[in-house]
Design a protein around this motif. Structure first.
Motif, short mmCIF file in Angstrom:
data_model
loop_
_atom_site.label_atom_id
_atom_site.label_comp_id
_atom_site.label_asym_id
_atom_site.label_seq_id
_atom_site.Cartn_x
_atom_site.Cartn_y
_atom_site.Cartn_z
N SER A 93 0.83 -1.22 0.00
CA SER A 93 0.00 0.00 0.00
C SER A 93 0.86 1.26 0.00
N ARG A 94 2.10 1.15 0.43
CA ARG A 94 3.02 2.30 0.51
C ARG A 94 2.34 3.52 1.13
N ASN A 95 1.69 3.26 2.24
CA ASN A 95 0.99 4.34 2.94
C ASN A 95 1.66 4.52 4.31
N PRO A 96 2.61 5.48 4.41
CA PRO A 96 3.37 5.63 5.66
C PRO A 96 2.51 6.14 6.82
N ASN A 97 1.34 6.70 6.51
CA ASN A 97 0.49 7.25 7.57
C ASN A 97 -0.55 6.27 8.09
N LEU A 98 -0.56 5.06 7.51
CA LEU A 98 -1.58 4.09 7.89
C LEU A 98 -1.41 3.67 9.35
N LEU A 99 -2.49 3.77 10.11
CA LEU A 99 -2.47 3.32 11.51
C LEU A 99 -2.90 1.85 11.52
N ILE A 100 -2.00 0.98 11.98
CA ILE A 100 -2.29 -0.46 11.97
C ILE A 100 -2.68 -0.89 13.37
N VAL A 101 -3.86 -1.47 13.49
CA VAL A 101 -4.38 -1.84 14.81
C VAL A 101 -4.50 -3.36 14.91
N ASP A 102 -3.75 -3.93 15.85
CA ASP A 102 -3.84 -5.36 16.14
C ASP A 102 -4.67 -5.47 17.42
N CYS A 103 -5.85 -6.08 17.30
CA CYS A 103 -6.79 -6.09 18.44
C CYS A 103 -6.46 -7.14 19.50
N SER A 104 -5.40 -7.92 19.29
CA SER A 104 -5.17 -9.09 20.16
C SER A 104 -4.37 -8.80 21.43
N HIS A 105 -3.78 -7.59 21.54
CA HIS A 105 -2.82 -7.33 22.63
C HIS A 105 -3.34 -7.72 24.01
N SER A 106 -4.55 -7.29 24.36
CA SER A 106 -5.02 -7.50 25.74
C SER A 106 -5.89 -8.74 25.90
N VAL A 107 -6.00 -9.53 24.85
CA VAL A 107 -6.86 -10.72 24.93
C VAL A 107 -6.15 -11.83 25.69
N LYS A 108 -6.89 -12.53 26.56
CA LYS A 108 -6.33 -13.71 27.24
C LYS A 108 -6.31 -14.85 26.22
N LYS A 109 -5.10 -15.22 25.82
CA LYS A 109 -4.96 -16.12 24.67
C LYS A 109 -5.02 -17.59 25.08
N LEU A 110 -5.67 -18.38 24.23
CA LEU A 110 -5.78 -19.82 24.46
C LEU A 110 -4.82 -20.56 23.52
N GLU A 111 -4.46 -21.76 23.95
CA GLU A 111 -3.64 -22.68 23.13
C GLU A 111 -2.34 -22.06 22.65
N VAL A 112 -1.69 -21.30 23.53
CA VAL A 112 -0.38 -20.75 23.18
C VAL A 112 0.64 -21.88 23.26
N PRO A 113 1.41 -22.11 22.19
CA PRO A 113 2.36 -23.24 22.21
C PRO A 113 3.41 -23.04 23.30
N HIS A 125 -1.13 -21.60 13.82
CA HIS A 125 -1.43 -20.81 15.02
C HIS A 125 -0.18 -20.66 15.90
N PRO A 126 0.88 -20.04 15.37
CA PRO A 126 2.15 -20.02 16.12
C PRO A 126 2.10 -19.23 17.42
N PHE A 127 1.15 -18.27 17.54
CA PHE A 127 1.07 -17.45 18.75
C PHE A 127 -0.15 -17.80 19.60
N GLY A 128 -0.66 -19.00 19.40
CA GLY A 128 -1.87 -19.40 20.10
C GLY A 128 -3.06 -19.28 19.16
N ASN A 129 -4.23 -19.62 19.68
CA ASN A 129 -5.44 -19.63 18.87
C ASN A 129 -5.95 -18.20 18.64
N PRO A 130 -6.04 -17.76 17.37
CA PRO A 130 -6.43 -16.36 17.10
C PRO A 130 -7.94 -16.14 16.95
N HIS A 131 -8.76 -17.16 17.16
CA HIS A 131 -10.20 -17.02 16.88
C HIS A 131 -10.97 -16.47 18.09
#
Ligand SMILES: [Zn+2]
Length: 295
Positions: A93-113, A125-131
């Motif tokens: 996209s070559r959009n340097p101003n794009l704000l990228i939001v990952d909603c998973s930071h504060s979620v209590k994650k399941l099935e983390v290897p 699912h390398p960082f646990g179950n994302p669903h």
């Protein structure tokens, strides 16, 4: 026209455009688009890249997606590598101003290897179950992330966004109480799914997902795994396969027949099946299907 008047007109028209410009948001999932519309109301313009009927792990990267991100203010995603394809679109996209939001930071994650995954094992699912969005309580965490992002781009609208969010949480809480009550009779129920899509949903309602048609997340069924799964279902008396909207039903139907169980279509994202237009109707649908399959 005097030069100063002319300048004034130009400046005020810029100001008007700025104050009425909508925040342009692109999301990965239709559910995230739904939440963004709920909070942003008429002050946002939202588009999702993955259709509700698609497997979010795999979408074909199209140049048009890069163009959408090029003109967007915000890109909202689930994270935990659910959208493995997203980096290519962000880079393109070559959009340097794009704000990228990952909603998973504060979620209590399941099935983390617990150990580092062997890439050759193909586990997606390398960082646990994302669903995690299928636990309705986690929606509140997602809403907070979206609120913060919209506020960053349009601080003047914060109160408006916050009021919309609070109203939705109220509505969601009423629905959560209703779903919990409806699900009470099937609490403790066990089922099998194709992919590990329903861990958070099951966790919320006190259900267990005891097996998967896939030998590992992202790995297609194999005859030996299928045989084992049928034996396991017979032994434990599991009577339901909850099948995601985007998987074929040949193997699950064969397994169900051999194990004297039934296949019930569940849905992972808004718009994936009929009568799942938004997140709340998606959950209404899943609750109905789970009750029908488990009772
Ligand atoms: Zn997955």
């Amino acid at each position: 026209m005097k030069r100063t008047t002319f300048l004034f007109l130009i400046l005020s028209s810029c100001f008007l455009q700025l104050s009425f410009a909508k925040v342009k948001v692109v999301t990965s999932l239709s559910d995230l688009a739904d939440f963004t519309r709920v909070i942003g109301g008429d002050r946002v313009e939202v588009e999702n890249l993955v259709r509700g009927s698609q497997n979010p792990h795999y979408i074909e990267v199209k140049p048009s997606y890069m163009l959408k991100l090029k003109s967007a203010d915000i890109f909202i995603m689930i994270g935990m590598q659910l959208e493995l394809w997203s980096q290519q679109i962000i880079d393109g996209s070559r959009n340097p101003n794009l704000l990228i939001v990952d909603c998973s930071h504060s979620v209590k994650k399941l099935e983390v290897p617990t150990s580092k995954l062997d890439a050759s094992a193909g586990d997606i699912h390398p960082f646990g179950n994302p669903h995690y969005w299928l636990d309705p309580e986690n929606v509140k965490i997602i809403l907070q992330e979206i609120l913060e992002a919209l506020t960053k781009i349009s601080p003047a609208d914060h109160e408006y966004f916050k009021a919309n969010m609070d109203a939705y949480i109220k509505k969601l809480d009423v629905k959560i109480a209703e779903w919990n009550k409806l699900m009470q009779p099937v609490k403790g129920g066990k089922f099998v799914s194709y992919h590990t899509s329903f861990s958070y949903l099951a966790d919320h309602f006190g259900l267990s997902v005891v097996g998967y048609v896939e030998p590992k997340p992202g790995i297609p069924p194999t005859p030996s795994h299928t045989t084992e799964l049928i034996q396991q279902m017979r032994k434990t008396g599991v009577k339901m396969i909850g099948l995601e909207q985007y998987f074929e039903d040949n193997t699950p139907t064969q397994i169900a027949e051999a194990a004297n169980a039934k296949v019930v279509r569940l849905c992972t994202s808004a718009g994936g099946l009929d009568k799942t237009d938004d997140y709340i109707s998606l959950m209404d649908y899943n609750v109905r299907q789970l009750i029908a399959g488990l009772k």
